[in-house]
Design a protein around this motif. Structure first.
Motif, PDB file in Angstrom:
ATOM      1  N   LEU A  29       0.806  -1.219   0.000  1.00 23.86           N
ATOM      2  CA  LEU A  29       0.000   0.000   0.000  1.00 23.86           C
ATOM      3  C   LEU A  29       0.842   1.273   0.000  1.00 23.86           C
ATOM      4  O   LEU A  29       0.293   2.371  -0.108  1.00 23.86           O
ATOM      5  CB  LEU A  29      -0.942   0.014   1.218  1.00 23.86           C
ATOM      6  N   ALA A  30       2.156   1.147   0.139  1.00 24.47           N
ATOM      7  CA  ALA A  30       3.070   2.301   0.140  1.00 24.47           C
ATOM      8  C   ALA A  30       2.583   3.400   1.094  1.00 24.47           C
ATOM      9  O   ALA A  30       2.437   4.552   0.719  1.00 24.47           O
ATOM     10  CB  ALA A  30       3.249   2.847  -1.278  1.00 24.47           C
ATOM     11  N   LEU A  31       2.311   3.015   2.340  1.00 20.73           N
ATOM     12  CA  LEU A  31       1.803   3.952   3.340  1.00 20.73           C
ATOM     13  C   LEU A  31       2.940   4.775   3.932  1.00 20.73           C
ATOM     14  O   LEU A  31       4.052   4.292   4.090  1.00 20.73           O
ATOM     15  CB  LEU A  31       1.105   3.176   4.464  1.00 20.73           C
ATOM     16  N   ASP A  32       2.645   6.010   4.277  1.00 21.65           N
ATOM     17  CA  ASP A  32       3.619   6.842   4.982  1.00 21.65           C
ATOM     18  C   ASP A  32       3.698   6.387   6.428  1.00 21.65           C
ATOM     19  O   ASP A  32       2.691   6.040   7.034  1.00 21.65           O
ATOM     20  CB  ASP A  32       3.193   8.312   4.973  1.00 21.65           C
ATOM     21  N   CYS A  33       4.895   6.421   6.976  1.00 18.67           N
ATOM     22  CA  CYS A  33       5.084   6.171   8.404  1.00 18.67           C
ATOM     23  C   CYS A  33       5.223   7.545   9.042  1.00 18.67           C
ATOM     24  O   CYS A  33       6.225   8.216   8.833  1.00 18.67           O
ATOM     25  CB  CYS A  33       6.330   5.318   8.646  1.00 18.67           C
ATOM     26  N   ASP A  34       4.199   7.963   9.772  1.00 12.97           N
ATOM     27  CA  ASP A  34       4.218   9.331  10.284  1.00 12.97           C
ATOM     28  C   ASP A  34       4.970   9.481  11.596  1.00 12.97           C
ATOM     29  O   ASP A  34       5.485  10.551  11.883  1.00 12.97           O
ATOM     30  CB  ASP A  34       2.807   9.900  10.394  1.00 12.97           C
ATOM     31  N   PHE A  93       4.911   9.442  28.690  1.00 11.09           N
ATOM     32  CA  PHE A  93       5.409   9.242  30.048  1.00 11.09           C
ATOM     33  C   PHE A  93       4.776   7.950  30.562  1.00 11.09           C
ATOM     34  O   PHE A  93       3.697   7.558  30.121  1.00 11.09           O
ATOM     35  CB  PHE A  93       5.076  10.446  30.928  1.00 11.09           C
ATOM     36  N   PRO A  94       5.452   7.270  31.476  1.00  9.85           N
ATOM     37  CA  PRO A  94       4.944   5.971  31.922  1.00  9.85           C
ATOM     38  C   PRO A  94       3.618   6.077  32.668  1.00  9.85           C
ATOM     39  O   PRO A  94       3.337   7.076  33.323  1.00  9.85           O
ATOM     40  CB  PRO A  94       6.042   5.435  32.844  1.00  9.85           C
ATOM     41  N   SER A  95       2.824   5.018  32.515  1.00  6.82           N
ATOM     42  CA  SER A  95       1.591   4.883  33.288  1.00  6.82           C
ATOM     43  C   SER A  95       1.884   3.855  34.375  1.00  6.82           C
ATOM     44  O   SER A  95       3.042   3.590  34.690  1.00  6.82           O
ATOM     45  CB  SER A  95       0.450   4.415  32.384  1.00  6.82           C
ATOM     46  N   ASP A  96       0.851   3.241  34.910  1.00  6.22           N
ATOM     47  CA  ASP A  96       1.089   2.224  35.940  1.00  6.22           C
ATOM     48  C   ASP A  96       1.428   0.870  35.317  1.00  6.22           C
ATOM     49  O   ASP A  96       1.696  -0.089  36.034  1.00  6.22           O
ATOM     50  CB  ASP A  96      -0.111   2.117  36.883  1.00  6.22           C
ATOM     51  N   LYS A  97       1.449   0.787  33.991  1.00  3.45           N
ATOM     52  CA  LYS A  97       1.807  -0.455  33.303  1.00  3.45           C
ATOM     53  C   LYS A  97       3.327  -0.527  33.147  1.00  3.45           C
ATOM     54  O   LYS A  97       3.973   0.463  32.835  1.00  3.45           O
ATOM     55  CB  LYS A  97       1.147  -0.468  31.917  1.00  3.45           C
ATOM     56  N   THR A  98       3.887  -1.701  33.398  1.00  4.24           N
ATOM     57  CA  THR A  98       5.323  -1.898  33.214  1.00  4.24           C
ATOM     58  C   THR A  98       5.543  -2.666  31.924  1.00  4.24           C
ATOM     59  O   THR A  98       4.944  -3.719  31.706  1.00  4.24           O
ATOM     60  CB  THR A  98       5.925  -2.674  34.398  1.00  4.24           C
ATOM     61  N   TYR A  99       6.391  -2.130  31.064  1.00  2.00           N
ATOM     62  CA  TYR A  99       6.683  -2.775  29.786  1.00  2.00           C
ATOM     63  C   TYR A  99       7.852  -3.735  29.955  1.00  2.00           C
ATOM     64  O   TYR A  99       8.839  -3.404  30.616  1.00  2.00           O
ATOM     65  CB  TYR A  99       7.012  -1.721  28.726  1.00  2.00           C
ATOM     66  N   PRO A 100       7.764  -4.926  29.348  1.00  2.00           N
ATOM     67  CA  PRO A 100       8.845  -5.903  29.478  1.00  2.00           C
ATOM     68  C   PRO A 100      10.146  -5.415  28.843  1.00  2.00           C
ATOM     69  O   PRO A 100      11.223  -5.750  29.296  1.00  2.00           O
ATOM     70  CB  PRO A 100       8.322  -7.149  28.764  1.00  2.00           C
ATOM     71  N   VAL A 101      10.022  -4.589  27.803  1.00  2.26           N
ATOM     72  CA  VAL A 101      11.200  -4.050  27.124  1.00  2.26           C
ATOM     73  C   VAL A 101      11.012  -2.552  26.958  1.00  2.26           C
ATOM     74  O   VAL A 101       9.976  -2.101  26.480  1.00  2.26           O
ATOM     75  CB  VAL A 101      11.394  -4.709  25.734  1.00  2.26           C
ATOM     76  N   GLU A 102      12.014  -1.795  27.384  1.00  3.48           N
ATOM     77  CA  GLU A 102      11.973  -0.354  27.172  1.00  3.48           C
ATOM     78  C   GLU A 102      12.710  -0.046  25.874  1.00  3.48           C
ATOM     79  O   GLU A 102      13.638  -0.741  25.494  1.00  3.48           O
ATOM     80  CB  GLU A 102      12.646   0.376  28.329  1.00  3.48           C
ATOM     81  N   GLY A 103      12.290   1.011  25.217  1.00  2.56           N
ATOM     82  CA  GLY A 103      12.923   1.402  23.958  1.00  2.56           C
ATOM     83  C   GLY A 103      11.876   1.540  22.872  1.00  2.56           C
ATOM     84  O   GLY A 103      10.714   1.854  23.144  1.00  2.56           O
ATOM     85  N   TRP A 104      12.280   1.295  21.637  1.00  2.00           N
ATOM     86  CA  TRP A 104      11.356   1.406  20.509  1.00  2.00           C
ATOM     87  C   TRP A 104      10.233   0.391  20.666  1.00  2.00           C
ATOM     88  O   TRP A 104      10.496  -0.767  20.955  1.00  2.00           O
ATOM     89  CB  TRP A 104      12.091   1.184  19.191  1.00  2.00           C
ATOM     90  N   GLU A 105       8.993   0.826  20.426  1.00  2.00           N
ATOM     91  CA  GLU A 105       7.871  -0.082  20.616  1.00  2.00           C
ATOM     92  C   GLU A 105       7.017  -0.253  19.372  1.00  2.00           C
ATOM     93  O   GLU A 105       6.589  -1.344  19.058  1.00  2.00           O
ATOM     94  CB  GLU A 105       6.998   0.413  21.773  1.00  2.00           C
ATOM     95  N   HIS A 106       6.716   0.822  18.659  1.00  2.81           N
ATOM     96  CA  HIS A 106       5.889   0.670  17.464  1.00  2.81           C
ATOM     97  C   HIS A 106       6.115   1.795  16.470  1.00  2.81           C
ATOM     98  O   HIS A 106       6.724   2.809  16.791  1.00  2.81           O
ATOM     99  CB  HIS A 106       4.393   0.570  17.834  1.00  2.81           C
ATOM    100  N   VAL A 107       5.606   1.561  15.263  1.00  3.03           N
ATOM    101  CA  VAL A 107       5.529   2.607  14.245  1.00  3.03           C
ATOM    102  C   VAL A 107       4.066   2.742  13.856  1.00  3.03           C
ATOM    103  O   VAL A 107       3.280   1.813  14.036  1.00  3.03           O
ATOM    104  CB  VAL A 107       6.393   2.308  12.994  1.00  3.03           C
ATOM    105  N   GLU A 108       3.714   3.908  13.335  1.00  2.64           N
ATOM    106  CA  GLU A 108       2.341   4.147  12.915  1.00  2.64           C
ATOM    107  C   GLU A 108       2.315   4.550  11.449  1.00  2.64           C
ATOM    108  O   GLU A 108       3.057   5.437  11.026  1.00  2.64           O
ATOM    109  CB  GLU A 108       1.686   5.206  13.807  1.00  2.64           C
ATOM    110  N   LEU A 109       1.474   3.855  10.702  1.00  4.78           N
ATOM    111  CA  LEU A 109       1.338   4.074   9.272  1.00  4.78           C
ATOM    112  C   LEU A 109       0.012   4.776   8.994  1.00  4.78           C
ATOM    113  O   LEU A 109      -0.988   4.512   9.658  1.00  4.78           O
ATOM    114  CB  LEU A 109       1.355   2.737   8.525  1.00  4.78           C
ATOM    115  N   VAL A 110       0.009   5.645   7.990  1.00  4.02           N
ATOM    116  CA  VAL A 110      -1.185   6.399   7.630  1.00  4.02           C
ATOM    117  C   VAL A 110      -1.819   5.795   6.386  1.00  4.02           C
ATOM    118  O   VAL A 110      -1.196   5.740   5.326  1.00  4.02           O
ATOM    119  CB  VAL A 110      -0.853   7.886   7.379  1.00  4.02           C
TER     120      VAL A 110
END
Length: 186
Positions: A29-34, A93-110
């Motif tokens: 789909l050649a989507l932009d990653c915003d 900023f962090p919520s009360d949820k703890t992430y198993p891995v800190e760092g890059w988590e996702h990308v968002e495509l339009v």
């Protein structure tokens, strides 16, 4: 974790994201990653990253979403994902949820669309990529989450479909982050 660590881990993360995008068929789909997003578990780390990222870009949004600040930083020099520049980084900023891995988590495509709901967006995605029907229906190992996150001042519906597998998340939504920010300021 700091800015340098994120810079050093970006190539591997972006490669894994590219493979996942191809697996989903979204590359057709050649989507932009915003924008791309981080996850941190401690307030101090988030503040350190704000300070460090501010030296490499400009904070264009600092909004309360689900009770916590989420910043959008427009980079002076974009990150690259398979030849596509990514101008913005989302730093919640962090919520009360703890992430198993800190760092890059996702990308968002339009996926440019007038979809007002997740169901409408899912229908458009399946119409363009029929192989996503079983994924969206929950019949594969890929986790799917549909949401409509909304900042306090947002005026533009931006339903989101998140695909997750093997520690990688790719989200699809109809409007880019900068358009959403403009809607907040209108």
């Amino acid at each position: 974790m700091n800015y340098q660590y994120l810079n050093d881990t970006w190539p591997e993360f972006s490669l894994r994201v590219q493979h996942f995008i191809q697996q989903l068929g979204l590359d057709k789909l050649a989507l932009d990653c915003d924008h791309c997003a981080l996850r941190v578990n401690h307030q101090q780390k988030a503040q350190l990253l704000v300070d460090e990222f501010s030296q490499h870009g400009e904070i264009i949004s600092n909004n309360m979403i689900n009770g916590r600040p989420i910043l959008i930083i427009k980079l002076a020099e974009p990150l690259m994902l398979a030849g596509t520049p990514i101008q913005c980084v989302e730093l919640p900023f962090p919520s009360d949820k703890t992430y198993p891995v800190e760092g890059w988590e996702h990308v968002e495509l339009v996926l440019p669309s007038n979809a007002q709901t997740c169901d409408e967006l899912a229908d458009e995605l399946v119409a363009k990529l029929p192989q996503l029907a079983p994924v969206i229906a929950g019949n594969t190992d890929i986790k799917v989450k549909q949401s409509s996150p909304k900042g306090d001042n947002e005026r533009l519906a931006n339903p989101t479909i998140a695909f997750k597998a093997n520690g990688i998340c790719v989200k699809v939504h109809p409007h880019g982050i900068q358009k959403i920010i403009e809607s907040e300021q209108a």
